[in-house]
Design a protein around this motif. Structure first.
Motif: not given
Length: 309
Positions: A39-49, A201-208
């Protein structure tokens, strides 16, 4: 006498909650380490949070704080604390992606080392000599633990170590920041807004771009979120019951769990220097434990919430 007994009871609860938190956070780190290659870093931050919101909201319901706990007197402090916490979380997860769990977690032990002088300066807490000595010994143990990685660092090891050091620095500020907020904000309120802001914050990385997850990846992320939510609540409750300087050295016990996870789950056996570092860190934690039992903690002075703005 009753007041002293109540203070001792609260102190023991704070220490017990910190020990429980350490196990939970280390278990969460093992989950993140296992899923970091998928998983991507932003993806992990989103789901963990996001999944952490489930136990946090249940906690509010059990304490009959829903939805009153969502009201806050200091929204600005929640935003700054949550953004700093989300950034610190990202650094922690990046370190876990490039280092074994034990090495990544050992770097996090620098956070209590840094939080001790911060607590003394900003919270007015008294630091016994035994605590200072034990923390220095623990710091030496961390350096020894990382000796192998620092001797012949690869690119991955350098990234992991730098991210871990950044996490330790930012987390030391987060802990002291959280302590100031507990004067007017409940632990569930702090935990809820942190998880909410970190999710955004994690969700904001979805476009990437996010990775396609397997069922095993989903299970790890869900487990990490649930464990993280429970651990966050326990951590805030511990900080509300005992001084930062008293709780900080107990984080060293997480190294035992981290070494166990590395061996049992990832078949990563520690080197001789790693074991030596672990022994030194454990000895430092034991020294502080006995010192805390013999001495009575000084109640910290009241401070202004705006001191960390």
């Amino acid at each position: 006498m009753k007041s002293q007994h109540a203070d001792s009871h609260q102190l023991l609860w704070g220490i017990g909650l910190r020990l429980f938190t350490t196990f939970l956070i280390t278990a969460m780190a093992a989950c993140i380490h296992a899923v970091s290659s998928s998983a991507e870093l932003g993806q992990i931050i989103f789901y963990r949070s996001a999944f952490a919101l489930i136990p946090i909201c249940l906690y509010m319901l059990i304490r009959q704080e829903w939805p009153t706990a969502l009201r806050t007197q200091r929204p600005g402090l929640h935003v700054t604390r949550s953004l700093l916490g989300a950034f610190s979380m990202g650094l922690s997860f990046l370190s876990l992606a490039y280092l074994p769990v034990a090495n990544a977690q050992s770097l996090s032990f620098l956070a209590p080392v840094l939080s001790l002088p911060l607590a003394a300066m900003l919270l007015g807490e008294h630091l016994p000599r035994s605590v200072i000595l034990a923390t220095i010994i623990g710091f030496v143990g961390v350096i020894i633990l990382l000796w192998d990685a620092l001797q012949s660092p690869s690119t991955d090891a350098v990234v992991g170590v730098l991210a871990g050091l950044g996490f330790a620095l930012t987390m030391s500020f987060v802990r002291v920041h959280t302590k100031t907020m507990t004067a007017t904000e409940s632990s569930s309120t702090i935990a809820f807004y942190f998880a909410l802001v970190a999710s955004l914050v994690g969700l904001a990385t979805l476009p990437f771009g996010w990775s396609v997850l397997t069922s095993a990846d989903w299970a790890l992320l869900i487990l990490a979120g649930l464990i993280g939510g429970i651990g966050h609540i326990a951590s805030n409750e511990a900080v509300a019951r005992a001084p930062v300087s008293t709780l900080a050295p107990y984080d060293f016990t997480g190294l035992i769990w981290a070494l166990g996870f590395d061996i049992l789950l990832f078949t990563a056996w520690p080197s001789t220097t790693s074991l030596l570092g672990a022994a030194i860190i454990t000895g430092a934690a034991l020294l502080v434990t006995f010192a805390s039992i013999r001495s009575k903690p000084k109640i910290e002075k009241a401070i202004t919430l705006g001191a960390l703005k």
